[in-house]
Design an enzyme around this catalytic site. Sequence first.
Site, PDB file in Angstrom:
ATOM      1  N   SER A  25       0.700   7.491   5.789  1.00 37.55           N
ATOM      2  CA  SER A  25      -0.542   7.513   6.550  1.00 37.55           C
ATOM      3  C   SER A  25      -1.706   8.027   5.707  1.00 37.55           C
ATOM      4  CB  SER A  25      -0.375   8.389   7.797  1.00 37.55           C
ATOM      5  OG  SER A  25       0.565   7.828   8.681  1.00 37.55           O
ATOM      6  N   GLN A  84      10.989   0.268  46.781  1.00 35.29           N
ATOM      7  CA  GLN A  84       9.657   0.767  46.456  1.00 35.29           C
ATOM      8  C   GLN A  84       9.578   1.328  45.040  1.00 35.29           C
ATOM      9  OE1 GLN A  84       7.821   4.463  48.200  1.00 35.29           O
ATOM     10  NE2 GLN A  84       6.513   2.946  49.237  1.00 35.29           N
ATOM     11  N   ARG A 131      -6.122  -4.250  12.816  1.00 35.36           N
ATOM     12  CA  ARG A 131      -5.662  -3.195  13.730  1.00 35.36           C
ATOM     13  C   ARG A 131      -5.725  -3.605  15.203  1.00 35.36           C
ATOM     14  NH1 ARG A 131      -7.787   1.351  11.175  1.00 35.36           N
ATOM     15  NH2 ARG A 131      -5.839   1.494   9.994  1.00 35.36           N
ATOM     16  N   PRO A 140       6.414   6.268  -1.541  1.00 41.92           N
ATOM     17  CA  PRO A 140       7.300   7.328  -1.038  1.00 41.92           C
ATOM     18  C   PRO A 140       6.555   8.582  -0.606  1.00 41.92           C
ATOM     19  CG  PRO A 140       8.270   6.306  -2.971  1.00 41.92           C
ATOM     20  CD  PRO A 140       6.900   5.726  -2.826  1.00 41.92           C
ATOM     21  N   SER A 184       0.510   6.483  15.651  1.00 43.80           N
ATOM     22  CA  SER A 184      -0.265   6.845  16.836  1.00 43.80           C
ATOM     23  C   SER A 184      -1.048   8.139  16.624  1.00 43.80           C
ATOM     24  CB  SER A 184       0.665   6.995  18.048  1.00 43.80           C
ATOM     25  OG  SER A 184       1.198   5.741  18.433  1.00 43.80           O
ATOM     26  N   LEU A 224       0.820  -1.214   0.000  1.00 43.09           N
ATOM     27  CA  LEU A 224       0.000   0.000   0.000  1.00 43.09           C
ATOM     28  C   LEU A 224       0.853   1.264   0.000  1.00 43.09           C
ATOM     29  CD1 LEU A 224      -2.826   1.354   0.290  1.00 43.09           C
ATOM     30  CD2 LEU A 224      -2.553   1.131   2.771  1.00 43.09           C
ATOM     31  N   GLU A 284       0.590   0.551   9.995  1.00 36.94           N
ATOM     32  CA  GLU A 284      -0.874   0.396  10.005  1.00 36.94           C
ATOM     33  C   GLU A 284      -1.563   1.563  10.702  1.00 36.94           C
ATOM     34  OE1 GLU A 284      -2.538  -3.504  10.717  1.00 36.94           O
ATOM     35  OE2 GLU A 284      -0.615  -4.439  10.271  1.00 36.94           O
ATOM     36  N   GLY A 285      -1.004   2.746  10.487  1.00 32.20           N
ATOM     37  CA  GLY A 285      -1.543   3.966  11.063  1.00 32.20           C
ATOM     38  C   GLY A 285      -0.766   4.374  12.293  1.00 32.20           C
TER      39      GLY A 285
END
Length: 380
Positions: free
Chosen positions: A134, A278, A242, A130, A366, A127, A363-364
């Site tokens: 997105s 801790q 996704r 260059p 963030s 898909l 795949e997209g």
Amino acid sequence: MTAFALSPEQQSFAEEVRRLGAEKLRPLAESGTEGAVNRPLLKEMGALGLLARLFPGVDGGSPSREAAATDLCILRESLASQSTEAETALALQGLGTYPVLQSGQDSQVAKWVPAVAAGDAVAAFALTEPNAGSDAAALELAAEPDSDGWRLTGEKMWISNAPEADFYSVFARTTPEAGSRGVSAFVVPADRAGLSGEHLDLVSPHPIGTLVFDGVRVERDELLGEQDRGFGVAMRTLDLFRPSVGAFAVGMAQAALDAAVAHAQTRVAFGGPLLKQQTVAHTLAEMATRTEASRLLVYAAAAAYDAGERNLAGRAAMAKLFATETAQYVVDSAVQIHGARALRRGHLLEHLYREVRAPRIYEGASEVQRTIIARSLASS
């Protein structure tokens, strides 16, 4: 599956996949060549029936058009906790094949899907270009009419399994200046005249490369779905996969968390195990909480997909976003708890540290997931 837990059958399946990942697949993955398709690994995954789980009914000669999203998540999380190479190999086979499975003519389904399920054919999803990442609707690879088919001219980039795949699900522009409404999808055998490619040198255990189409001929029966409706073909595949990217991230986070807990229990510093400090204990608690929250988001999104619920894009985006960002945090925190030893070549966390970055982009990215979530809020 309920909103809170896997069923006993699903838990048993997950345990079996983890066992196979550790005993059968991890040794093959570790003996492979980094940056190359591991065909022995794929063949073993086929022999174990794991690839066939992507394509229900393939063994009977009549594949279903879709696996359950929940099964896909179980596969990916379980494999990722044992071998990220095996997980990625399985995921790429699904991603590259699903456009054919969901939208291809029966002849193409029969040609490629059983071969992928057996581990005999390598698939790729082509898909990105260059100048179209997105913003996939901006792609420029041209599909020009030629007799009863088309000729493809242009370039694809950042394609996983390229240039070593046996076939590609390719998205090209059949109508200029029509945005997402002018894209068509095709299945293109790798040996087609005019198709070439080369590897890219990236931080990745599997091959990623470029593809160059120099008047590559595609036939009418190699069109996936309808002409100018290829963007929908791509999105249908990505919508299914996704949430399972989030499952991949959860598997990596769990592996890092387990390693950090084991180390904190046995490493002695300042008169006692690190777990008694801790700051370390609270960090582990935060890691565990975020990992479990990610798991719940992922499986809730998958269950919603399987149930045909509304607003799936927003839920899938939440799952991918939160799980991949969480995995980055958990792996980084595990490295910090281990100290310098975690950065030695060959250490589990050194491997995960390199692997965990990419899912926040592919795949997209963030940022794109946040945009999808915001749009879903406006339309709800």
